[in-house]
Each structure stands twice: as C-alpha cells, then as structure tokens.
Design a protein around this motif. Structure first.
Motif, mmCIF file in Angstrom:
data_model
loop_
_atom_site.group_PDB
_atom_site.id
_atom_site.type_symbol
_atom_site.label_atom_id
_atom_site.label_comp_id
_atom_site.label_asym_id
_atom_site.label_seq_id
_atom_site.Cartn_x
_atom_site.Cartn_y
_atom_site.Cartn_z
ATOM 1 N N GLU A 140 3.125 11.885 -7.820
ATOM 2 C CA GLU A 140 2.506 12.352 -9.052
ATOM 3 C C GLU A 140 1.628 13.576 -8.794
ATOM 4 O O GLU A 140 1.629 14.544 -9.555
ATOM 5 N N GLU A 141 0.909 13.511 -7.685
ATOM 6 C CA GLU A 141 0.009 14.616 -7.336
ATOM 7 C C GLU A 141 0.789 15.914 -7.136
ATOM 8 O O GLU A 141 0.416 16.965 -7.651
ATOM 9 N N ALA A 195 4.972 14.053 4.623
ATOM 10 C CA ALA A 195 3.897 14.486 5.518
ATOM 11 C C ALA A 195 2.548 13.953 5.044
ATOM 12 O O ALA A 195 1.739 13.464 5.832
ATOM 13 N N ALA A 196 2.331 14.034 3.709
ATOM 14 C CA ALA A 196 1.055 13.562 3.169
ATOM 15 C C ALA A 196 0.916 12.055 3.389
ATOM 16 O O ALA A 196 -0.137 11.547 3.795
ATOM 17 N N GLN A 227 7.107 17.388 1.956
ATOM 18 C CA GLN A 227 5.637 17.431 1.829
ATOM 19 C C GLN A 227 5.063 16.040 1.563
ATOM 20 O O GLN A 227 4.036 15.652 2.092
ATOM 21 N N ARG A 241 3.807 16.585 -8.246
ATOM 22 C CA ARG A 241 4.452 17.019 -9.484
ATOM 23 C C ARG A 241 3.462 17.825 -10.330
ATOM 24 O O ARG A 241 3.803 18.838 -10.930
ATOM 25 N N PHE A 242 2.232 17.395 -10.323
ATOM 26 C CA PHE A 242 1.200 18.109 -11.071
ATOM 27 C C PHE A 242 1.105 19.552 -10.599
ATOM 28 O O PHE A 242 1.067 20.496 -11.382
ATOM 29 N N HIS A 243 1.112 19.705 -9.283
ATOM 30 C CA HIS A 243 0.996 21.035 -8.693
ATOM 31 C C HIS A 243 2.182 21.916 -9.107
ATOM 32 O O HIS A 243 1.999 23.040 -9.576
ATOM 33 N N GLU A 302 1.600 7.708 -5.936
ATOM 34 C CA GLU A 302 0.464 8.588 -6.206
ATOM 35 C C GLU A 302 0.716 10.001 -5.696
ATOM 36 O O GLU A 302 0.450 10.978 -6.388
ATOM 37 N N ILE A 303 1.256 10.059 -4.492
ATOM 38 C CA ILE A 303 1.486 11.382 -3.917
ATOM 39 C C ILE A 303 2.520 12.139 -4.729
ATOM 40 O O ILE A 303 2.372 13.338 -5.016
ATOM 41 N N ALA A 348 0.068 11.185 6.849
ATOM 42 C CA ALA A 348 -1.346 11.410 7.135
ATOM 43 C C ALA A 348 -2.169 10.220 6.665
ATOM 44 O O ALA A 348 -3.072 9.748 7.354
ATOM 45 N N ASP A 349 -1.816 9.710 5.482
ATOM 46 C CA ASP A 349 -2.565 8.579 4.930
ATOM 47 C C ASP A 349 -2.429 7.346 5.795
ATOM 48 O O ASP A 349 -3.407 6.744 6.227
ATOM 49 N N ARG A 368 0.820 -1.193 0.000
ATOM 50 C CA ARG A 368 0.000 0.000 0.000
ATOM 51 C C ARG A 368 0.856 1.246 0.000
ATOM 52 O O ARG A 368 0.600 2.188 -0.722
ATOM 53 N N ASP A 394 4.253 21.539 -11.599
ATOM 54 C CA ASP A 394 4.244 21.824 -13.037
ATOM 55 C C ASP A 394 3.272 22.945 -13.360
ATOM 56 O O ASP A 394 3.548 23.834 -14.171
ATOM 57 N N TRP A 409 -5.191 5.526 8.108
ATOM 58 C CA TRP A 409 -5.655 4.161 7.847
ATOM 59 C C TRP A 409 -5.485 3.280 9.078
ATOM 60 O O TRP A 409 -6.399 2.627 9.534
#
Lengths: 871, 109
Positions: free
Chosen positions: A22-23, A62-63, A59, A25-27, A19-20, A66-67, A12, A29, A71
């Motif tokens: 990628e998320e 940290a994210a 960051q 990197r989107f920001h 995923e994080i 939190a996940d 997991r 970019d 969980w």
C-alpha cells in the motif's frame, strides 16, 4: 514454542506485505499524478513513474527484508544479550531459576494430577451417560442392590437403556503353579458393552452366558494374561481351574481397562438366576451400573430412581434409591483436596514470582548506571524495557524447563510413594495439555515477575544516577515495590501455613484416633475358604478349630482369635435385625454390622469389654445362642437400661445379649462407628456362614518377638489344607493404608507451605540487607553520634517487624476467611482452630525476625569511618 | 546503475533524518522535499528509499503510523524518535567533519 513463533512471524509477514504494498502504491500514484499534471497521458505517466521507481516487487521484498531482519535481529540480540547477562551473574541466575523452577514445578505437578484425575474424561465410551445406582437407609449411606432388586428392575427402566450388575470376588487359581488368590468381578453380560470397552483379544460375554450353567467363561485382564500366559495368543480357548471349576478364556482386556479398580484381574459372568445368587436374593452386594438413554434428562432419571423404593421394596419404607454419575463416583472424593492443593501451589508460584521480582529489582537498582549510560547513548525507554523483558522471558522459559523436570521428578516420587494406596496416581502423566499449561504459566510468570523490575529499571534518570550519592526517585520507588512484594510474600505464606497447620493438626488427630483395638503387635492372617473345597459350612468350623489350636502353639504367639470381617480388611456385612419387644422406630436404623467372631477375638484385639462377658469356647453350636453388641447399639436401644439378657436377632434365632464391647472403627478412622452385633462364628446359621463366613481372618497377638511368624502361620494353615491362599498383614499397616490420602495431601501441603515460608524469609532477608546497604551512610552517622548497637539493631528489626505485622495480619485474616473451604478435609478440629490460628502467626513472626537478624547485626557493625569515606 | 544526481551512498539516512526533523511525512513527501530543497540537484533513488526507511524504523530511529494524506488517502507517515534525533546529531557531526576534511584536501595545492 518455535511453532508459535513461526505462526506469529507468518502472520506478521502477511500484514507487513500488505502495508508495504500500500505504501509503495501511494508513492507510485503520487508520481503518476505529478507526471500527468506535467501534461503526460495517464499511460505515459504511469510508465514513467514505474521506470523511475524500478521494480516495485523487488522494492517491496527489500523493504520487507529490512523489517523482518530488523525484528528478528533485535529480538535475537535481546535474547543473546540477556543470556550473557544471566551467565555473568551465575549466583543470581541459579537462585532465580531454582525459585521459578520450584514454583512452576510444583504448579505443573499439581496441575498434571488435576488434569489427569479431574479434567480428562473417564476412559469409557459415553462416560457422562454412565451412572451408578445405590440405595441407603438411615445410618448407612451407600448400599448395593440385592439380586432380587436388580432382577426386578432390569428391563423395566424408562430412563436407562442398559443396566449391569457386578460384585467383587476372590478366585483361587489352582492349575497354574502355586495356588494364588486373584481378585475378580462377577459381572452381568452387558457390563463391557455399557462401558464401551472392547477386548484387545477375543470377546466379552454373550447374553446367554448370564444364565446358570453357561457361566464358565472368563475374560482376563491384560496383566493377568501376561502373568499366566506371557502374552501368548493361544491363551484364548484354554481353560483354567478357579475355585474348583474349569473356566474357558474367551477374551483379554487391554491394559488400560481396569474397571471397577486396578485390583481387578479377571471378569466372569454373573448368573444372577443361578443358585449362588438365588440363595441370598435379599443380600445387598450387587453394584449397579446404568447407561442413560440418549435424550433423557438427568432430573428425569433421578426421579425414576427415587421412586424405585415403591416398586422394589414396598415393605421397607426406610430404603431410598439414588443415582450418582460415574465421574462423581470416581473423582468426587478427590476434587476438594486436589483443588485445595492446586490453590496452594498457585500461591507458592505467586510467592516464587514475587521473590524473583524482588531479586531482579535489587539487581536493577545495581544496574542503574548501566541503564543510564545506555539511555544516554540513545536507547529509548521501550528499548530498555524490551531488553529487561527479554531477560525475564529467558529466565521464565528456562525456569519452565527446570519446572517440568522438577514436576517429572516429583511425579515419579509421588508414584513410588503413594501408588500402592492410591492406585489412581498411576493415571497421572505429563501430556500435551500439561505442556501447554507450563508454557502459558511460565510466560505469565515471566511477565508478572518481570514487569515491576522492567518498568522500574528503565526509568533510568540520567542526572541523578550518574551523579550518585543522592538516592534517585526510582530507587525509592523500587524500594517501595520491594517492600510491597515482601509484604505479599509474608501474607500469602501465612495463609498457606495456617491452612497446612490446620490440615496437619487434623491429620495428627486422625492418626491418633483410637481404632477401638490395639493394632501394635497384632498380625492378621486371612484364609479364604472357597466353596468348592468346603461346600459344607460345618467344614469351615472344623477348619477353624484345627487351625486355631495349632496357631496358638507357635512360639511367641499369645492369643489367637478369628473374625469373618476384619476391621480395615475391606469387607463388611450389613444386615437388618430386630430387638425383642422393641419395634424399631422410624429413623432409628434397622441395619447393623454382623461380625461372626470366635472366643479369644476380643482378647486378641484388645477390644475393651464394657459389660457382661466375652464369648467363650463353651458357646458352641449346641449351646444357647448368644450375642455381643457394641456401645453404639447399646446406647441406641437401651440408653438407660442394661442390655445384658435382652434378646436380638438378625436371622431366625433369637440371641441373648451376654456382653457389651467398645466401639471399633471398621473402614476408616474418621468414620462414625456403626451399630455392631457380634455372634460366635460357630453359632452363625449355616446358610449365612456359607455366604458370609468364608474368609477366616485370624488375629494373632504376639507376646514377644518371633522368628518368622509369617512362615509359621502359613505352615500351620497349609498343613491343614495346602491349597488355601494365606494373606498376612500387620494391623497397623492396614490402618495406615486407609490414611494414605490424608497423609498424601497433608504431606504435600506441608512441603508447599514450608517452601513458601522459606521463600518469604529469603525475601525479608534480601530486602533488609539491601536497605541496610542503602542506608550505610545514615547508619554511620548515627553510630558516630553515639547510637548503641542495640539501637541500630532495633531500627532494622523494627522494619522487619512492621513488614511481618502487616503481612501476617493480612494473611491471618485471609486464612480466617477461607479456612471454611477446608471443612470437609478437616477431622476433629474446628475450621478456626484457635491453636493453629495462634501458633502459626507467632511462628511466622519468629521466622521473619530471624531473617531480619543478620541484616540487623550487619547494620550494627557498620564502622562510621568506612561508611562515611565510601561516598 | 548509479546516476550522477543520486544521493550519495551513506548520506541517504542523514537526509531522511534531517527531513523528518523538519516535520513528519510520508515517503513520497520525503522524495519531493529533498528534491525541492536541493533545487533539484539531489534525487533520492526511489527504489532504495523504502528499504532504508524500514531499516531505520527497525533500528528505532524513526517510527511510522498510518494517517490520511493531503489527497485523502491512507499514507504511512514517518517521524523522528528520541533515538533518531540523537542519531541525526551524530551523523550531522560526522558529515561536517568529513566534508571539512574533504574540502581541506581539495584546497591543498
């Protein structure tokens, strides 16, 4: 479990990390893009974006934190909350845990038996290339090889690269304290090699040790080594005296090796070309083990074996050779009963799940307000389902633990009760596979019994629940589910009960089967007269005469007889025979069981005499040769004639038939009685007595209670020869030993089905009680309007009856369809035995109505005033 | 560390919830939305946005799914759950109570 969880978490985590990343990197970019649109260069834009964003790695961590924390925390919270809920309802929890534990325990127990006996490969190297070779003639299914046949075949096979022969024998060890009789095997030298069994100390046999004159070596079993030498290493090279000869110890086998069975304590070489074997080249007493050449197909091997008859016995057209895989030999008889038992516990587990599901549904209904309040406070439906599933998971895991304990306990009980007659039970143990099985089964069980209550309970309808008074729709659907569950419970337990009824009836038939003699008050004493002490068969006769005279003088003894082959004693002697003036027709069978017995044997055993006379003391060595036959033989050859006076022979002399006796079961109660020829022990030709008459089984019929018959008998025999090993047995006990397997499986299925019935009855009781509580108001109104108590009772019992009729009907039908799978386990009754198929449903109906009786009585005693005031 | 224009601590959750109540969007979108709607007064501290989003997701207030964004890239879109909606109501009320109280204290002379 923790490994699994950690694996899941790791997996997991990796996915989350990606995923994080990628998320983020989107920001970044997007920000870079914006900066560039504002006129910055690509590098400046990127640097500015990073500056504004801070450290992306940090960051991301940290994210992620939190996940994972979220969980783990919510899972932990769910579990903690679940544990608290369970603790708050101790009665519910204990009942649920016991029920699940019972289901899982029984399933685990049977699975561990199946796993150890059927699934695990045999503990021999290359076990699926091992075969046993047999031959058969009409009326006799599994015959061993004769020395001539085996020697003619060895080295000639195109399909088997190795062949070994072995035969069981008693050995009296005389120089290690009291003389003791040990069961051992005479084996050809390649025996250990074929099985791939290495000794834990020393060696196996050399090829040269299979030659006469070189065969005085011995390999001890681990247990005998411990017993005789207390595990001392210097045992190797020492000699022990057995049957009058000195044997040198060359090896010790590990404790796990016990081929061909746990009673085997030692192995010595079989010198097939030596005098012992060559005196009886045509006697069939060698069991043959064969190793299939690599790359040879089973079909090809079978084809070669099937043609052996032409090569080995061209004159004997009736003899057919065949091979059976060793796995099939060892597990074949157990497979069907074990699988039936496994299915039975599977049903029991489903019933247990249904029952717990039922209890949880009832509780979920009671907890509806709690759920509604939590939903109102913002808990999502998934959240509620998760919470309820956490409870069931916890229940099923603890239940699995309870189940493992129960299984371990049950296994210990099984072993202590059954391993004497079913030595294979000692091979059963709980291992890693079983543990995995428990984990999987209990998780599945948790999902099965947890799903219905979870889905139902989470459908908390705020409005109607909080308003109360009216029945909410989820209530009604819960009640439908519960009725369905109880219906399933009744149907499955009816199915189980019918099956166990069939097995019970057939078991009763079996133990009531007449063995052909009266075992009560009958004692057998076996004296093994070894060749070294009694080289001359005349000595055997002398021993018998002296001993039997003195046995008769023991107070309390009424009659004494003797036989070389005791019914249920484990040995038999099949031989070909001829009838004077009647050539044996194809398929009629030319083999009969030869029983050398003495005068008094029939009387002592209470074997009925049908015609003619019994043997008498006057049938001596010098008197005319006589024989008795059993009814099977008489019917086969003289269906419409009197066999008395006819002549028959199994050796060179013709014997005049003087009597016909009843049929006697010899190996199992459910066998078809073999043709038997009885001959006076003292008249059996010396060469045959030499081989087939060395076990003297005295059968002693007691007239009344005696002091200590065992000691008296031993004293008598030892006064004749102190080195004879005497084995005493109660005849009834010997018979009981042969019914151990059916007793075992019948007992188990009876226990399982009784538990199933108990659970189903509890289910009925619970559902009706609950439904009565729900209908309190309605019942109160009915009573207020003048309904009589019996009418109310009928109302509730009618509900029970409907459940019962549907459930029993379906279960009955299922039983009718599946009972044919039990055919091979049944004896003396049809698979659709009408008695079982009528009494079981009636019995079940009675039980269900009984379970409904208390709720019905409660319903009838509802006071209209209280019930109406309650709302 | 804290800059003046940063969103007040504790109010980040409220702003995110409110933003998502308008329509589902990705983290970048949330940053832009808050900045624009507040006329560039409020700036979301970008570093703490994502941990906060993930925490709220775990609490079941918002849920996330991967969708294709305006510029054809895969982006993680967040939207409000039923629970989140309730949370938003509750936080809005709390916020109003607190701001009214603060205003009352400030107006007291």
């Amino acid at each position: 479990m923790s490994i699994v969880r950690r694996l899941v978490a790791t997996f997991r985590k990796r996915k989350l990390e990606e995923e994080i990343t990628e998320e983020l990197r989107f920001h970044l970019d997007a920000r870079t893009q914006l900066n560039m649109e504002a006129g910055q260069t690509a590098e400046q834009a990127r640097a500015a974006a990073l500056r504004q964003f801070g450290n992306p790695t940090q960051q991301r961590e940290a994210a992620l934190q939190a996940d994972v924390a979220g969980w783990a925390e919510s899972t932990g919270k769910d579990l903690r909350f679940a544990a608290r809920t369970l603790r708050k309802n101790p009665i519910f929890s204990v009942f649920a845990l016991l029920t699940i534990g019972l289901g899982i325990g029984a399933t685990t127990l049977m699975f561990s038996v199946v796993n150890s006996l059927l699934l695990q490969p045999l503990p021999y190297k290359d076990a699926n290339h091992l075969y046993m070779l047999w031959n058969k003639i009409p009326h006799e299914e599994r015959i061993s090889f004769s020395p001539r046949e085996f020697l003619a075949y060895t080295g000639q096979s195109q399909v088997f690269d190795k062949l070994a022969a072995f035969t069981g024998n008693g050995f009296v060890i005389s120089d290690q304290g009291e003389p003791q009789l040990m069961f051992g095997q005479l084996v050809t030298p390649s025996f250990f090699e074929i099985l791939g069994a290495a000794p834990e100390m020393g060696r196996g046999f050399f090829e040269s040790e299979g030659e006469p004159g070189h065969d005085r070596e011995i390999v001890l079993s681990h247990s005998l080594w411990k017993e005789l030498f207390s595990g001392r290493k210097d045992a190797l090279g020492q000699t022990i005296m057995m049957n009058g000869s000195a044997y040198t110890i060359v090896g010790v086998m590990p404790g796990s090796f016990e081929f061909p069975g746990p009673t085997t304590r030692l192995w010595v070489p079989a010198a097939l070309r030596g005098s012992v074997f060559q005196q009886h080249p045509n006697a069939h007493f060698l069991r043959v083990l064969a190793h299939l050449k690599p790359g040879v197909s089973v079909a090809k091997a079978q084809a070669e074996v099937a043609l052996l008859n032409k090569r080995l016995d061209p004159d004997d057209a009736e003899r057919k050779f065949f091979s059976v895989s060793l796995t099939e030999m060892i597990a074949g008889d157990m497979r069907r009963p074990l699988l039936v038992l496994l299915c039975a516990v599977g049903l029991l587990l489903i019933i247990a799940c249904a029952n717990v599901s039922n209890m949880m549904l009832a509780r979920a209904t009671a907890r509806q307000r709690e759920m509604a309040v939590r939903a109102a406070l913002g808990a999502s439906r998934t959240r509620l389902i998760r919470q309820l599933l956490a409870e069931t998971t916890l229940l099923s895991l603890i239940g699995g633990g309870v189940g493992v304990l129960m299984a371990a306990l049950g296994l210990a009980l099984l072993e202590s009760a059954g391993s004497k007659n079913m030595p294979e039970l000692t091979r059963v143990h709980l291992d890693f596979t079983v543990l995995m099985f428990v984990i999987i089964v209990s998780s599945l069980a948790g999902i099965v019994f947890g799903m219905a209550p979870a889905v139902n309970g989470s459908k908390a309808d705020l409005q109607s629940t909080l308003r109360q008074g009216t029945q909410s729709s989820s209530n009604r659907s819960a009640e439908r589910t519960r009725s369905l569950l109880v219906f399933a419970e009744i149907a499955l337990s009816c199915l189980l009960l019918v099956c166990s009824g069939l097995m019970l009836r057939s078991f009763v038939r079996l133990i009531r089967q007449d063995p052909g003699f009266a075992p009560e008050g009958l004692i057998s004493a076996q004296a093994a007269l070894m060749q070294n002490r009694y080289p001359d068969p005349a000595g055997l006769v002398r021993f018998y005469r002296n001993t039997s005279e003195r046995l008769k003088e023991i107070p309390g003894v009424a009659v004494v007889g003797m036989t070389a082959y005791l019914p249920f004693g484990g040995n038999s002697w099949g031989n070909s025979f001829e009838v004077e003036g009647k050539p044996i027709r194809e398929g009629e069978g030319s083999s009969a069981q030869i029983r050398p017995v003495t005068a008094g044997y029939f009387h002592a055993m209470s074997i009925p005499l049908i015609r003619g006379r019994e043997f008498a003391e006057s049938d001596t060595e010098t008197a005319p040769r006589v024989a008795m036959i059993n009814q099977v033989l008489a019917r086969r050859f003289w269906p419409n004639e009197d066999p008395i006076g006819k002549r028959i022979r199994f050796a060179s002399d013709w014997l005049t038939i003087v009597g016909v006796c009843g049929e006697v079961k010899h190996i199992r109660l459910d066998e078809e009685t073999q043709p038997e020829i009885y001959a006076p022990y003292v008249q059996v030709p010396a060469s045959m007595l030499d081989m087939g008459g060395r076990d003297q089984n005295y059968v002693i019929r007691m007239a009344g209670p005696s002091g200590n018959i065992a000691d008296d008998v031993r004293k008598v025999i030892h006064s004749e020869d102190p080195e004879i090993v005497v084995t005493l047995n109660d005849m009834q006990a010997l018979i009981d030993d042969t019914t151990a397997q059916p007793r075992f499986r019948t007992g188990l299925i009876a226990i399982f089905s009784s538990l199933a019935l108990l659970l189903a009855a509890m289910g009925v009781y619970a559902v009706l009680t609950y439904s009565v509580t729900q209908r309190f108001k309605e019942l109160g109104i009915r009573i207020a309007l003048g309904a009589q108590p019996w009418q109310i009772r009928r109302l509730v019992l009618g509900q029970a009856f409907r459940l019962a009729a549907l459930g029993i009907g379906s279960g009955w039908l299922a039983a009718f369809l599946v009972s044919r799978f039990l055919r091979s386990l049944l004896f003396g009754i049809a698979v659709h035995d009408w008695l079982t198929f009528t009494t079981v449903p009636m019995f079940m109906l009675a039980v269900v109505l009984l379970a409904g009786y208390w709720p019905a009585r409660r319903a009838a005693s509802v006071s209209p005033i209280t019930s109406l005031r309650q709302e | 560390m804290k800059r003046k224009s940063d969103v007040l601590q504790g109010s980040l959750e409220l702003l995110v919830l409110k933003t998502l109540a308008y329509r589902p969007m990705h983290g970048w979108g949330i940053t832009l939305h808050i900045q624009q709607v507040s006329n560039e007064v409020l700036r979301v501290e970008e570093g703490s946005l994502y941990p906060a989003l993930h925490r709220m997701e775990q609490q079941g207030w918002i849920k996330a799914e991967w969708k294709t964004s305006e510029n054809n890239r895969r982006a993680r879109y967040y939207s409000l759950t039923r629970e989140g909606r309730k949370q938003l109501e509750a936080q809005e009320q709390t916020w109003e109570t607190v701001t009214r109280a603060v205003a009352a204290v400030l107006k007291f002379s």
